[in-house]
Design an enzyme around this catalytic site. Structure first.
Site, PDB file in Angstrom:
ATOM      1  N   SER A 173     -16.974  13.692  80.255  1.00  0.00           N
ATOM      2  CA  SER A 173     -16.828  14.793  79.387  1.00  0.00           C
ATOM      3  C   SER A 173     -17.444  16.061  79.593  1.00  0.00           C
ATOM      4  O   SER A 173     -18.432  16.338  80.449  1.00  0.00           O
ATOM      5  CB  SER A 173     -17.499  14.143  78.053  1.00  0.00           C
ATOM      6  OG  SER A 173     -19.019  14.146  78.271  1.00  0.00           O
ATOM      7  N   PRO A 182     -19.343  18.243  78.300  1.00  0.00           N
ATOM      8  CA  PRO A 182     -20.710  18.324  77.794  1.00  0.00           C
ATOM      9  C   PRO A 182     -21.597  17.809  78.891  1.00  0.00           C
ATOM     10  O   PRO A 182     -22.604  18.382  79.388  1.00  0.00           O
ATOM     11  CB  PRO A 182     -21.047  17.933  76.530  1.00  0.00           C
ATOM     12  CG  PRO A 182     -19.706  17.962  75.705  1.00  0.00           C
ATOM     13  CD  PRO A 182     -18.555  17.686  76.827  1.00  0.00           C
ATOM     14  N   TYR A 183     -21.141  16.597  79.476  1.00  0.00           N
ATOM     15  CA  TYR A 183     -21.810  15.818  80.502  1.00  0.00           C
ATOM     16  C   TYR A 183     -21.690  16.733  81.880  1.00  0.00           C
ATOM     17  O   TYR A 183     -22.917  16.916  82.445  1.00  0.00           O
ATOM     18  CB  TYR A 183     -21.271  14.597  80.903  1.00  0.00           C
ATOM     19  CG  TYR A 183     -22.046  13.691  81.730  1.00  0.00           C
ATOM     20  CD1 TYR A 183     -23.247  12.986  81.563  1.00  0.00           C
ATOM     21  CD2 TYR A 183     -21.393  13.738  82.833  1.00  0.00           C
ATOM     22  CE1 TYR A 183     -23.718  12.183  82.453  1.00  0.00           C
ATOM     23  CE2 TYR A 183     -22.254  12.847  84.059  1.00  0.00           C
ATOM     24  CZ  TYR A 183     -23.366  12.283  83.704  1.00  0.00           C
ATOM     25  OH  TYR A 183     -24.081  11.396  84.518  1.00  0.00           O
ATOM     26  N   VAL A 184     -20.753  17.222  82.079  1.00  0.00           N
ATOM     27  CA  VAL A 184     -20.551  18.185  83.400  1.00  0.00           C
ATOM     28  C   VAL A 184     -21.404  19.383  83.220  1.00  0.00           C
ATOM     29  O   VAL A 184     -22.127  19.641  84.094  1.00  0.00           O
ATOM     30  CB  VAL A 184     -18.938  18.312  83.603  1.00  0.00           C
ATOM     31  CG1 VAL A 184     -18.888  19.508  84.397  1.00  0.00           C
ATOM     32  CG2 VAL A 184     -18.164  17.411  83.739  1.00  0.00           C
ATOM     33  N   LYS A 220     -25.140  18.116  83.600  1.00  0.00           N
ATOM     34  CA  LYS A 220     -25.591  18.022  84.979  1.00  0.00           C
ATOM     35  C   LYS A 220     -25.654  19.241  85.877  1.00  0.00           C
ATOM     36  O   LYS A 220     -26.457  19.251  86.751  1.00  0.00           O
ATOM     37  CB  LYS A 220     -24.670  16.764  85.472  1.00  0.00           C
ATOM     38  CG  LYS A 220     -24.902  15.532  85.028  1.00  0.00           C
ATOM     39  CD  LYS A 220     -26.453  15.092  84.933  1.00  0.00           C
ATOM     40  CE  LYS A 220     -26.575  13.643  84.268  1.00  0.00           C
ATOM     41  NZ  LYS A 220     -28.198  13.072  84.643  1.00  0.00           N
TER      42      LYS A 220
END
Length: 244
Positions: free
Chosen positions: A145, A147-149, A152
């Site tokens: 997703s 937001p995860y990218v 991180k």
């Protein structure tokens, strides 16, 4: 100090660090898992203490840091590993709750840890080594997703900034850019969507998922004096995913 220690990479790292002689403070939300792990470490001659908490809470993180100092006398290393991710819907279909949780766990969690760990290491005057868990999603879009990218990538940025600010005082800060690893979270994702494994395996040169123990080996190296000239690095442990 190991966060996210109740399963997966965190658990594997805690076991391996303890086997190498480190005294371990285990932090996660699942008390039963942590206590079982601590008993297992102690049964094998290691030293472990439990601090139940959520990295989203600065007070919980501070309690874990205090546990290290009060129980073992110092805080010399930390593996800030707690995280949460999901494949998720396209960016425009994600709601605020998913975005907030992604940022709170993955970014604020590391932020809280750095803010509470670094002052203790500075006061000790003997430096220390901090390892943050990022991801190949911290290097490029992986299909996870949005937001995860973004989260991180932020972990990688925090790592570099902290390394630059505190390197002169002997504190090394590095990040692991972890590829797809067979953890409980990954297994759950695969069960809900079998194509997740196929996609992950296809991206890696070695054409397989990592075992948590393989990632743990890199954690131990970065926490030890064997990596004494490594700081501010984003170290790929990804089966070659970032090479192609």
């Amino acid at each position: 100090m190991v966060t996210g220690a109740s399963s997966g990479i965190g658990e594997a790292a805690a076991r391996l660090l303890a086997a190498e002689g480190a005294a371990i403070v285990l932090m996660a939300r699942r008390a039963d898992r942590l206590r079982e792990l601590a008993r297992n470490i102690e049964d094998k001659g290691g030293r472990a203490a439990v601090s139940v908490g959520d990295v989203r809470s600065a007070a919980d993180v501070e309690r874990a840091v205090s546990t290290a100092v009060d129980t073992f006398g110092s805080l010399d290393g930390a593996f800030n590993n707690a995280g949460w991710g999901t494949i998720g819907p396209p960016l425009h279909e994600m709601d605020d709750a998913d975005y907030d949780r992604m940022m709170d766990v993955n970014v604020r969690g590391v932020w809280n840890c750095l803010r509470k760990q670094i002052p203790v290491m500075l006061a000790q005057g003997s430096g220390g080594s901090i390892v943050n868990t990022s991801s190949t999603a911290g290097l490029f879009a992986t299909g996870a997703s949005a937001p995860y990218v973004a989260a991180k990538h932020a972990v990688a940025g925090l790592t570099k900034a902290a390394a630059a600010q505190y390197g002169g005082q002997g504190i090394r800060v590095n990040a692991l850019m972890v590829g797809s690893t067979r953890t409980e979270l990954m297994d759950a994702a695969i069960q809900s969507n079998p194509q997740v494994e196929e996609h992950s395996v296809a991206r890696a040169i070695q054409r397989r998922l990592a075992d948590p123990q393989e990632v743990a080996q890199a954690v131990v190296w970065l926490c030890s004096d064997r990596s004494s000239f490594v700081t501010g690095a984003t170290v790929p442990v990804d089966g070659g995913c970032s090479a192609i």
